[in-house]
Scaffold this motif. Structure first.
Motif, PDB file in Angstrom:
ATOM      1  N   LEU A  18      32.056  47.904  53.276  1.00 10.51           N
ATOM      2  CA  LEU A  18      31.928  47.340  52.141  1.00 10.51           C
ATOM      3  C   LEU A  18      31.288  45.838  52.515  1.00 10.51           C
ATOM      4  N   LYS A  19      30.216  46.153  52.107  1.00 11.58           N
ATOM      5  CA  LYS A  19      29.257  44.615  52.238  1.00 11.58           C
ATOM      6  C   LYS A  19      29.635  43.370  51.311  1.00 11.58           C
ATOM      7  N   GLU A  20      29.228  42.428  51.912  1.00  8.02           N
ATOM      8  CA  GLU A  20      29.169  41.168  51.154  1.00  8.02           C
ATOM      9  C   GLU A  20      30.694  40.745  50.862  1.00  8.02           C
ATOM     10  N   ARG A  21      31.742  40.923  51.506  1.00  6.83           N
ATOM     11  CA  ARG A  21      33.235  40.841  51.389  1.00  6.83           C
ATOM     12  C   ARG A  21      33.545  39.392  50.795  1.00  6.83           C
ATOM     13  N   ARG A  22      32.842  38.065  51.422  1.00  9.82           N
ATOM     14  CA  ARG A  22      33.371  36.976  51.058  1.00  9.82           C
ATOM     15  C   ARG A  22      32.661  36.816  49.574  1.00  9.82           C
ATOM     16  N   ARG A  23      31.483  37.220  49.422  1.00 11.65           N
ATOM     17  CA  ARG A  23      31.097  36.963  48.012  1.00 11.65           C
ATOM     18  C   ARG A  23      31.807  37.950  47.079  1.00 11.65           C
ATOM     19  N   LEU A  24      32.109  39.106  47.417  1.00 12.20           N
ATOM     20  CA  LEU A  24      32.923  40.150  46.525  1.00 12.20           C
ATOM     21  C   LEU A  24      34.239  39.151  46.309  1.00 12.20           C
ATOM     22  N   LYS A  25      34.995  38.628  47.138  1.00 12.94           N
ATOM     23  CA  LYS A  25      36.140  38.002  46.752  1.00 12.94           C
ATOM     24  C   LYS A  25      36.121  36.766  45.772  1.00 12.94           C
ATOM     25  N   ARG A  26      34.983  35.993  46.168  1.00 16.58           N
ATOM     26  CA  ARG A  26      34.849  34.784  45.309  1.00 16.58           C
ATOM     27  C   ARG A  26      34.319  35.410  43.627  1.00 16.58           C
ATOM     28  N   PHE A  27      33.596  36.393  43.747  1.00 16.74           N
ATOM     29  CA  PHE A  27      33.318  36.793  42.361  1.00 16.74           C
ATOM     30  C   PHE A  27      34.633  37.432  41.611  1.00 16.74           C
ATOM     31  N   ILE A  28      35.397  38.067  42.169  1.00 16.65           N
ATOM     32  CA  ILE A  28      36.653  38.612  41.843  1.00 16.65           C
ATOM     33  C   ILE A  28      37.689  37.494  41.502  1.00 16.65           C
ATOM     34  N   MET A  29      37.610  36.517  42.235  1.00 16.18           N
ATOM     35  CA  MET A  29      38.497  35.293  41.884  1.00 16.18           C
ATOM     36  C   MET A  29      37.988  34.608  40.555  1.00 16.18           C
ATOM     37  N   GLU A 131      34.856  54.458  27.047  1.00 17.85           N
ATOM     38  CA  GLU A 131      33.357  53.882  26.856  1.00 17.85           C
ATOM     39  C   GLU A 131      33.316  52.413  26.935  1.00 17.85           C
ATOM     40  N   GLU A 132      34.349  51.550  26.293  1.00 25.61           N
ATOM     41  CA  GLU A 132      34.610  50.212  26.673  1.00 25.61           C
ATOM     42  C   GLU A 132      34.582  49.903  28.182  1.00 25.61           C
ATOM     43  N   MET A 133      35.452  50.649  28.952  1.00 23.47           N
ATOM     44  CA  MET A 133      35.848  50.419  30.435  1.00 23.47           C
ATOM     45  C   MET A 133      34.490  50.528  30.926  1.00 23.47           C
ATOM     46  N   ARG A 134      33.706  51.791  30.627  1.00 27.44           N
ATOM     47  CA  ARG A 134      32.296  51.822  31.466  1.00 27.44           C
ATOM     48  C   ARG A 134      31.444  50.780  31.255  1.00 27.44           C
ATOM     49  N   GLY A 135      31.407  50.386  29.930  1.00 28.09           N
ATOM     50  CA  GLY A 135      30.661  49.083  29.588  1.00 28.09           C
ATOM     51  C   GLY A 135      30.910  47.929  30.197  1.00 28.09           C
ATOM     52  N   MET A 136      32.021  47.587  30.574  1.00 27.71           N
ATOM     53  CA  MET A 136      32.668  46.428  31.453  1.00 27.71           C
ATOM     54  C   MET A 136      32.446  46.755  32.868  1.00 27.71           C
ATOM     55  N   GLU A 137      32.450  47.908  33.354  1.00 24.29           N
ATOM     56  CA  GLU A 137      32.343  48.204  34.537  1.00 24.29           C
ATOM     57  C   GLU A 137      30.694  47.794  34.923  1.00 24.29           C
ATOM     58  N   GLU A 138      29.731  48.507  34.279  1.00 24.56           N
ATOM     59  CA  GLU A 138      28.452  48.024  34.249  1.00 24.56           C
ATOM     60  C   GLU A 138      28.292  46.419  34.132  1.00 24.56           C
ATOM     61  N   LYS A 139      28.812  45.918  33.132  1.00 28.33           N
ATOM     62  CA  LYS A 139      28.456  44.576  33.116  1.00 28.33           C
ATOM     63  C   LYS A 139      28.998  43.479  34.354  1.00 28.33           C
ATOM     64  N   TRP A 140      30.121  44.236  34.838  1.00 24.37           N
ATOM     65  CA  TRP A 140      30.614  43.443  36.260  1.00 24.37           C
ATOM     66  C   TRP A 140      29.637  43.790  37.258  1.00 24.37           C
ATOM     67  N   ILE A 141      29.268  44.801  37.403  1.00 23.52           N
ATOM     68  CA  ILE A 141      28.166  45.325  38.373  1.00 23.52           C
ATOM     69  C   ILE A 141      26.894  44.487  38.252  1.00 23.52           C
ATOM     70  N   THR A 142      26.609  44.360  36.956  1.00 27.48           N
ATOM     71  CA  THR A 142      25.289  43.461  36.775  1.00 27.48           C
ATOM     72  C   THR A 142      25.627  42.174  37.127  1.00 27.48           C
ATOM     73  N   ASP A 143      26.715  41.403  36.750  1.00 29.71           N
ATOM     74  CA  ASP A 143      27.155  40.133  37.155  1.00 29.71           C
ATOM     75  C   ASP A 143      27.129  39.979  38.672  1.00 29.71           C
ATOM     76  N   PHE A 144      27.829  41.061  39.277  1.00 26.54           N
ATOM     77  CA  PHE A 144      27.865  40.690  40.658  1.00 26.54           C
ATOM     78  C   PHE A 144      26.560  40.668  41.519  1.00 26.54           C
ATOM     79  N   SER A 145      25.460  41.479  40.767  1.00 23.72           N
ATOM     80  CA  SER A 145      24.268  41.569  41.743  1.00 23.72           C
ATOM     81  C   SER A 145      23.740  40.090  41.405  1.00 23.72           C
ATOM     82  N   ALA A 146      23.886  39.355  40.229  1.00 26.19           N
ATOM     83  CA  ALA A 146      23.326  37.953  39.956  1.00 26.19           C
ATOM     84  C   ALA A 146      24.250  36.864  40.591  1.00 26.19           C
ATOM     85  N   PHE A 147      25.366  37.225  40.916  1.00 21.45           N
ATOM     86  CA  PHE A 147      26.271  36.317  41.392  1.00 21.45           C
ATOM     87  C   PHE A 147      25.842  35.703  42.826  1.00 21.45           C
ATOM     88  N   HIS A 148      25.920  34.310  42.658  1.00 19.00           N
ATOM     89  CA  HIS A 148      25.587  33.504  44.118  1.00 19.00           C
ATOM     90  C   HIS A 148      26.813  32.912  44.865  1.00 19.00           C
TER      91      HIS A 148
END
Length: 149
Positions: A18-29, A131-148
């Motif tokens: 599980l890579k980047e745990r701290r960043r993932l925690k901050r993103f989830i918060m 379909e809505e769930m899959r769209g939101m999963e993809e959005k969050w994955i995209t958002d996480f990749s750009a999250f600093h």
């Protein structure tokens, strides 16, 4: 946002990277806060085997099949604090990644976000909800990749 009110924990009964745990925690918060969870969260992600999750599925949901994730909302009624245990099968994540031809890291992110989306009210019982769930999963994955964060 008071990060002291957010407790995101990862527990490994079965090993997975599980890579980047701290960043993932901050993103989830941040995501939970933006979705209206203003008074905090206590979320435990438990990474386990297929057999462990099958037993949980049988015992608690009366389902006799393998799944990649089971999300338990343990929040008290009328409490604004989100409390949850989210069980994830490492075996299913790896198999699904192979089947979908994606990196295990990406599939793991998708499953983690899937569980959180359930907690904030997204469903996947109908085709439209799925379909809505899959769209939101993809959005969050995209958002996480750009999250600093």
């Amino acid at each position: 946002m008071n990060t002291n009110e957010f407790d995101i924990q990862f527990h490994f009964q079965k090993s997975i990277v599980l890579k980047e745990r701290r960043r993932l925690k901050r993103f989830i918060m941040e995501k939970l806060f933006k979705e209206g969870n203003k008074c905090g969260s206590e979320v435990n992600f438990i990474f386990c085997s297929d057999d462990d999750l099958l037993e949980i599925n049988r015992k608690h949901l009366d389902h006799d099949y393998y799944t990649d994730i089971i999300t338990f909302d343990l929040s008290e009624k009328h409490s604004c604090k989100l409390v949850s245990d989210i069980y994830i099968s490492v075996d299913r994540v790896r198999d699904n990644a192979k089947t979908e031809r994606v990196l295990t890291t990406m599939e793991l992110q998708r499953v983690i976000f899937h569980g959180l989306l359930h907690l904030i009210g997204y469903k996947d019982k109908t085709k439209k909800q799925e379909e809505e769930m899959r769209g939101m999963e993809e959005k969050w994955i995209t958002d996480f990749s750009a999250f600093h964060g």
